[in-house]
Design an enzyme around this catalytic site. Structure first.
Site, PDB file in Angstrom:
ATOM      1  N   ARG A  53       2.765   4.769  17.155  1.00 41.17           N
ATOM      2  CA  ARG A  53       2.297   5.874  16.301  1.00 41.17           C
ATOM      3  C   ARG A  53       2.887   7.224  16.694  1.00 41.17           C
ATOM      4  O   ARG A  53       3.357   7.957  15.831  1.00 41.17           O
ATOM      5  CB  ARG A  53       0.773   5.931  16.251  1.00 41.17           C
ATOM      6  CG  ARG A  53       0.106   4.677  15.718  1.00 41.17           C
ATOM      7  CD  ARG A  53       0.754   4.129  14.478  1.00 41.17           C
ATOM      8  NE  ARG A  53       0.118   2.916  13.973  1.00 41.17           N
ATOM      9  CZ  ARG A  53       0.759   1.925  13.383  1.00 41.17           C
ATOM     10  NH1 ARG A  53       2.074   1.983  13.216  1.00 41.17           N
ATOM     11  NH2 ARG A  53       0.114   0.867  12.946  1.00 41.17           N
TER      12      ARG A  53
ATOM     13  N   ASP B  24      -5.512   4.101  13.967  1.00 39.10           N
ATOM     14  CA  ASP B  24      -4.190   4.632  13.646  1.00 39.10           C
ATOM     15  C   ASP B  24      -4.233   5.963  12.901  1.00 39.10           C
ATOM     16  O   ASP B  24      -3.396   6.829  13.117  1.00 39.10           O
ATOM     17  CB  ASP B  24      -3.376   3.588  12.878  1.00 39.10           C
ATOM     18  CG  ASP B  24      -2.931   2.447  13.793  1.00 39.10           C
ATOM     19  OD1 ASP B  24      -2.703   2.724  14.991  1.00 39.10           O
ATOM     20  OD2 ASP B  24      -2.820   1.304  13.332  1.00 39.10           O
TER      21      ASP B  24
ATOM     22  N   ASP C  50       0.808  -1.229   0.000  1.00 33.53           N
ATOM     23  CA  ASP C  50       0.000   0.000   0.000  1.00 33.53           C
ATOM     24  C   ASP C  50       0.838   1.274   0.000  1.00 33.53           C
ATOM     25  O   ASP C  50       0.584   2.197  -0.762  1.00 33.53           O
ATOM     26  CB  ASP C  50      -0.959   0.000   1.188  1.00 33.53           C
ATOM     27  CG  ASP C  50      -1.903  -1.194   1.117  1.00 33.53           C
ATOM     28  OD1 ASP C  50      -2.638  -1.290   0.117  1.00 33.53           O
ATOM     29  OD2 ASP C  50      -1.874  -2.031   2.032  1.00 33.53           O
TER      30      ASP C  50
ATOM     31  N   SER D  52      -4.129  -8.333   8.084  1.00 37.60           N
ATOM     32  CA  SER D  52      -3.521  -7.033   8.298  1.00 37.60           C
ATOM     33  C   SER D  52      -2.680  -7.159   9.559  1.00 37.60           C
ATOM     34  O   SER D  52      -3.198  -7.479  10.625  1.00 37.60           O
ATOM     35  CB  SER D  52      -4.610  -5.977   8.453  1.00 37.60           C
ATOM     36  OG  SER D  52      -4.052  -4.835   9.060  1.00 37.60           O
TER      37      SER D  52
HETATM   38  N1  ARG Z   1      -6.358  -2.500  17.047  1.00 41.01           N
HETATM   39  C1  ARG Z   1      -5.009  -2.146  17.383  1.00 41.01           C
HETATM   40  C2  ARG Z   1      -4.931  -0.705  17.791  1.00 41.01           C
HETATM   41  O1  ARG Z   1      -5.776   0.060  17.430  1.00 41.01           O
HETATM   42  C3  ARG Z   1      -4.031  -2.478  16.293  1.00 41.01           C
HETATM   43  C4  ARG Z   1      -4.166  -1.689  15.019  1.00 41.01           C
HETATM   44  C5  ARG Z   1      -3.335  -2.178  13.875  1.00 41.01           C
HETATM   45  N2  ARG Z   1      -3.626  -3.560  13.637  1.00 41.01           N
HETATM   46  C6  ARG Z   1      -3.381  -4.228  12.538  1.00 41.01           C
HETATM   47  N3  ARG Z   1      -3.544  -5.503  12.564  1.00 41.01           N
HETATM   48  N4  ARG Z   1      -2.975  -3.663  11.455  1.00 41.01           N
HETATM   49  O2  ARG Z   1      -4.012  -0.309  18.463  1.00 41.01           O
END
Ligand code: ARG
Length: 397
Positions: free
Chosen positions: A95, A124, A14, A175
């Site tokens: 992040r 995110d 991506d 993912s």
């Molecule tokens: N749900 C988790 C959070 O909001 C992980 C987010 C990313 N997860 C992923 N499998 N890409 O912190």
């Protein structure tokens, strides 16, 4: 002057596709920024070269492993950070680190736009954009997956059309987000809540059901921060990395949960955070030995709010900083050793030792040497019960 875009680059499909797409769309130069937060996997040289191969005018690869460990993971240990009492904030912690480096790169390269690969359905995007709003409020933000409705299929077609140097078949049905603190896996068959996770989706941990020789580790803390394993001093990155391997070998830190996202959706996520769960288990126990009762009680509320703020993308916010001041103050005496027995997916505390301990053998013992004045207990209990006694007496009158 040509406009410049700083892109948070992972090396995956991506964000690779985003390079030529953004360049075209905005008639701009794209600078790819890849942050190493201990995600392992592909070597960063390859990520760097792929960014250039996809048309980035520059690619920066930043080794932020120690920074992530010391300034993001360790505060989470001090705060016993478990969102919904379970999730050790794996993605949420990385992040703000990425945001900080994106803002710095944007300044260095005179960029006016920042771009990330998040969709519009997750937490995110919020964490990136709320962080950027605080650190670099003048930057414009573009998220192609969200703002231009990019899908995986579209990305694959585009990558093939443009002949981008990416292996489109290598992409997994899940993912996945991973870093030093752990892994998060979602989508695919996991979207059916009834489906049990299969062994395939894990990579930081062995199955707790498979027999392994048990392991025992002594974690030393100094003011709430882990500083040594088995008496050997380690940097934050080294310590977490080693414990990930040892606790992971015992199947520790697997979490399968349905979680409340900030954007209102309930989602299924499977995590593994071997070192995270082991360290928080050890830290909680050391607090049990060293924190005064009222302080410990109140801290649970503060810990929970700290975790929620971080989950909700408010790392760079006054309340989170204030909560941290409280937490730091409580950690002054959280020093000592915790012994963990690790086996069958569990880290169990079997020993504690601290020069700052509030545990007083002579007060606690039922044997010789008891210094507790039992005769005072009777009067204490009488006064303690007085308010309820009065209220109940009124009721029955
Ligand atoms: N749900 C988790 C959070 O909001 C992980 C987010 C990313 N997860 C992923 N499998 N890409 O912190």
């Amino acid at each position: 002057m040509t406009e410049r875009i700083v892109l948070a680059y992972s090396g995956g499909l991506d964000t690779s596709v985003a390079i030529p797409y953004l360049a075209e769309q905005f008639d701009a130069e794209v600078i790819a920024v890849a942050i190493d937060a201990g995600q392992g996997g592909e070597d960063l040289e390859a990520v760097h070269d792929r960014a250039l191969g996809c048309g980035a005018v520059a690619a920066e690869v930043i080794d932020a492993r120690e920074e992530f460990a010391a300034e993001y993971c360790y505060p989470a240990v001090s705060a016993n950070a478990l969102y919904m009492d379970r999730y050790p904030l794996v993605s949420a912690l990385s992040r703000p680190l990425i945001v900080k480096h994106l803002a710095q790169a944007a300044e260095k390269h005179d960029a006016t736009i920042v771009s990330h690969g998040c969709t519009g359905k997750g937490n995110d995007q919020v964490r990136f954009e709320a962080g950027l709003a605080a650190l670099a409020p003048d930057l414009k933000i573009v998220a192609p997956a969200r703002d231009f409705a990019w899908t995986r299929d579209k990305a694959i077609v585009f990558a093939e059309e443009k002949n981008l140097p990416i292996d489109v078949t290598a992409s997994s049905p899940y993912s996945i987000d991973q870093n030093l603190w752990g892994r998060a896996v979602e989508t695919g068959f996991l979207e059916d809540l009834w489906n049990a996770p299969i062994e395939d989706i894990y990579s930081y941990s062995h199955s707790p059901a498979e027999p392994a020789d048990p392991d025992e580790v002594i974690v030393t803390f100094d003011k709430g921060r882990p500083v040594a394993l088995d008496g050997e001093t380690k940097t934050a990155y080294q310590l977490i990395d080693e414990l990930n391997r040892r606790a992971g070998a015992q199947g520790i830190g697997r979490i399968d949960m349905v979680e409340d996202r900030l954007v209102g959706i309930k989602s299924r996520e499977v995590y593994e955070s071997p070192a995270g769960i082991a360290l928080i288990t050890a830290h909680m126990e050391l607090e049990a030995v060293t924190l005064e009762r009222e302080q410990a009680r109140f801290k649970r509320t503060v810990d929970q709010r700290w975790g929620e703020m971080v989950y909700d993308g408010l790392w760079f916010s006054p309340l989170k900083n204030s909560l941290e001041s409280f937490i730091d103050d409580t950690q002054r005496h959280v020093s000592g050793d915790i012994r963990l027995h690790m086996q069958h997916g569990k880290a169990t505390v079997t020993g504690r030792h601290s020069h700052q301990s509030l545990y007083d053998f002579n007060l606690a013992t039922y044997d010789e040497g008891d210094s507790f004045k039992q005769e005072h207990a009777r009067g204490f209990v009488e006064l303690w019960s007085l308010p309820a006694k009065l209220a109940y007496a009124r009721q029955s009158n």
